[in-house]
Design an enzyme around this catalytic site. Structure first.
Site, PDB file in Angstrom:
ATOM      1  N   HIS A  41       0.731  -1.201   0.071  1.00 55.09           N
ATOM      2  CA  HIS A  41       0.196  -0.076   0.018  1.00 55.09           C
ATOM      3  C   HIS A  41       0.840   1.202   0.178  1.00 55.09           C
ATOM      4  CE1 HIS A  41      -3.712  -2.260   1.444  1.00 55.09           C
ATOM      5  NE2 HIS A  41      -2.683  -3.006   1.820  1.00 55.09           N
TER       6      HIS A  41
ATOM      7  N   SER B 136      15.008  20.486 -17.397  1.00 53.74           N
ATOM      8  CA  SER B 136      13.781  21.468 -17.369  1.00 53.74           C
ATOM      9  C   SER B 136      14.364  22.659 -18.254  1.00 53.74           C
ATOM     10  CB  SER B 136      13.234  21.798 -16.012  1.00 53.74           C
ATOM     11  OG  SER B 136      12.625  22.935 -16.200  1.00 53.74           O
TER      12      SER B 136
ATOM     13  N   LYS C 279      16.991  21.266 -12.083  1.00 53.77           N
ATOM     14  CA  LYS C 279      15.948  19.806 -12.310  1.00 53.77           C
ATOM     15  C   LYS C 279      16.556  19.127 -13.025  1.00 53.77           C
ATOM     16  CE  LYS C 279      11.804  19.229 -12.029  1.00 53.77           C
ATOM     17  NZ  LYS C 279      10.472  18.816 -12.495  1.00 53.77           N
TER      18      LYS C 279
ATOM     19  N   GLU D 186       9.785   7.614 -17.040  1.00 55.99           N
ATOM     20  CA  GLU D 186       8.224   8.066 -16.956  1.00 55.99           C
ATOM     21  C   GLU D 186       7.788   7.620 -18.518  1.00 55.99           C
ATOM     22  OE1 GLU D 186       7.797  12.212 -15.830  1.00 55.99           O
ATOM     23  OE2 GLU D 186      10.047  12.091 -15.181  1.00 55.99           O
TER      24      GLU D 186
END
Ligand SMILES: N/C(=N\CCC[C@H](N)C(=O)O)N[C@@H](CC(=O)O)C(=O)O
Length: 492
Positions: free
Chosen positions: A213, A309, A315, A322
């Site tokens: 979980h 970025s 970043k 992804e």
């Protein structure tokens, strides 16, 4: 303008800027394909304007009973050469086998067979050299190659289509294509497994929190987690091998000719196997994206597998993983497309089936890319041992081991669960870990606790208590790591 083969879409306007893409006023186009994997393909006009401006169209190979040619819209709508040219190698292979069969049955002479075989070889070379004219007005890969063969060798080539239809050709081509595609995917799966096992070998003793979980559950060794991916990939490979074995062996003719041209269950099986593999990869992607976050900080991808970025200079994004997660959506979507495509079809061949190829090609391209990028990611990440270790005291990861301790003392598990629950509540009130409770505190919760309880507390002790097969115990994990190294042929 170049197109990539996997999504070759004709958007040929009436007038085009310049260069390699041009179209006739009627929008008829010709492809000049190159045989390298996913080549760029140039499109040029072949339409021939007569002196009065009307177009002369080549008579279709099926054109005998027709008085008029199809409209340009119909031609554009029904063509498949813009993507099925990728099947050329298999189409030629099938035509060669067919010519040999015709000769062995006495339907063509050995001389005609040899002329056909030589002509097909020449065409294959032309395609590989990028010199073959793919013509949209010839609809698909089958009729492009057959018409070119007739142009090249004449009468013998007109005998090649005896006793076959394009329905036979396309299903044969597709089966052969799928067989090779599966082999390529199997190689990439193994490469990823090897990378994961190598990664696991670098961190044999590193304990990480195990989650259910997404809440802290029990401590596990990092290699145990990484080998869980390897196991899943092994089943993915097994499903593909199974699909190849059942559908793509070519050791005997299909028993029922209607079935042979009707069904695309082999495509569905392949797409389903790809989808399951893609979902596995997506889950790895999700885990690694999460672990790379500032909040977790458990792993750092190297610059080689990160992106930046355009606005936020600080970043470093784990985009490749992804996109692994993202591309799994299209692989699953490709399966859904072909499932839906097939569900309403009567036997036998229906033109709808032409729509199976783009999702199939798309799925294979996506899964190959996903596997490659996961492999590179696995080769270019490091786990942040200090950060992981400093996080381990949180979350009472040793609570279940404490319950097991009480079971060893003769307490029924349900009772021990309750006792440990109360012990955890005590820790919460004291803001401490289980191992920091005094024996008197524990005895106040239940008198069965003795001094040996501290051999069960703390994540190292907890991991060491695991001994059963398949568990996260150190001996188990080391043994399984060694087994995988042997199975995958990784030298020590
Ligand atoms: N048009 C047709 N099959 C086309 C198969 C190839 C098509 N580009 C595809 O990809 O499915 N079927 C004809 C037979 C034929 O054209 O060979 C029929 O059954 O009437």
């Amino acid at each position: 303008m170049a197109f990539t083969s996997q999504s070759l879409i004709f958007r040929a306007p009436a007038s085009l800027p310049s260069g390699r893409l041009a179209a006739s006023s009627a929008g008829r186009v010709v492809l000049r394909g190159r045989a390298a994997a996913f080549p760029s393909v140039a499109v040029a006009s072949t339409s021939m304007a007569s002196s009065d401006g009307d177009e002369k169209k080549e008579t279709k190979l099926w054109g005998g009973r027709f008085e008029e040619g199809v409209t340009d819209a119909v031609e554009r709508f029904t063509e498949s050469i813009s993507y099925d040219w990728q099947l050329y190698k298999y189409d030629i292979m099938g035509s060669k086998a067919h010519a040999s069969m015709l000769a062995s049955q006495g339907l063509i002479t050995a001389g005609d067979r040899d002329i056909i075989l030589e002509g097909l070889d020449q065409i294959e070379r032309l395609i590989q050299e990028g010199k073959f004219e793919w013509r949209k007005d010839r609809e698909d890969v089958h009729m492009n190659i057959e018409a070119a063969l007739i142009e090249r060798v004449g009468e013998p080539a007109k005998k090649l289509h005896t006793a076959r239809s394009r329905n036979d050709q396309i299903v044969t081509d597709l089966r052969l294509w799928c067989r090779d595609a599966i082999d390529k995917i199997l190689i990439r799966i193994k490469q990823l497994q090897v990378s994961l096992v190598m990664l696991a070998s670098k961190y044999v003793d590193l304990i990480v929190p195990g989650y259910t979980h997404l809440q802290r559950a029990q401590p596990v060794l990092l290699p145990h987690l990484l080998l869980s991916y390897v196991e899943q990939l092994e089943r993915d490979a097994g499903r593909l091998v199974n699909c190849r074995e059942r559908n793509l062996k070519f050791t005997a003719p299909m028993k029922n000719s209607i079935d042979a041209v009707s069904d695309r269950d082999f495509v569905l099986e392949f797409l389903a196997a790809n989808s399951i593999a893609a979902v596995h990869l997506s889950r790895i992607g999700e885990e690694w994206v999460l672990w790379a976050s500032e909040e977790f900080g458990f792993l750092t991808p190297s610059d080689k597998v990160s992106t930046g970025s355009s606005i936020m200079p600080q970043k470093k994004n784990p985009d490749p993983m992804e996109l692994v997660r993202g591309k799994s959506a299209r692989v699953v979507g490709d399966l859904m497309t072909v499932l839906t495509l097939c569900k309403g079809l009567p036997q036998a061949y229906n033109r709808d089936l032409q729509e199976d190829k783009e999702p199939l090609f798309d799925s294979v391209k996506a899964i190959l890319g996903m596997l490659e990028v996961c492999t590179e990611f696995a080769q270019n990440i490091s786990f942040n041992s200090k950060r992981i270790q400093s996080s381990l005291p949180a979350g009472y990861l040793d609570a279940t081991t404490l319950a097991d301790y009480l079971v060893k003392k003769g307490v029924p598990f349900r009772t021990s669960h309750e006792i440990v629950g109360r012990s955890v509540a005590l820790c919460v009130s004291k803001n401490c870990q289980l191992a920091e409770l005094q024996l008197d505190d524990l005895k106040a919760v239940h008198p069965v606790f003795e001094a040996d309880v501290y051999e069960y507390l703390g994540v190292e002790n907890a991991v060491n208590k695991f001994i059963s097969y398949g568990s996260t115990g150190s001996n188990q994990v080391k043994k399984q790591l060694e087994d995988w190294r042997i199975q995958l042929g990784i030298s020590s």
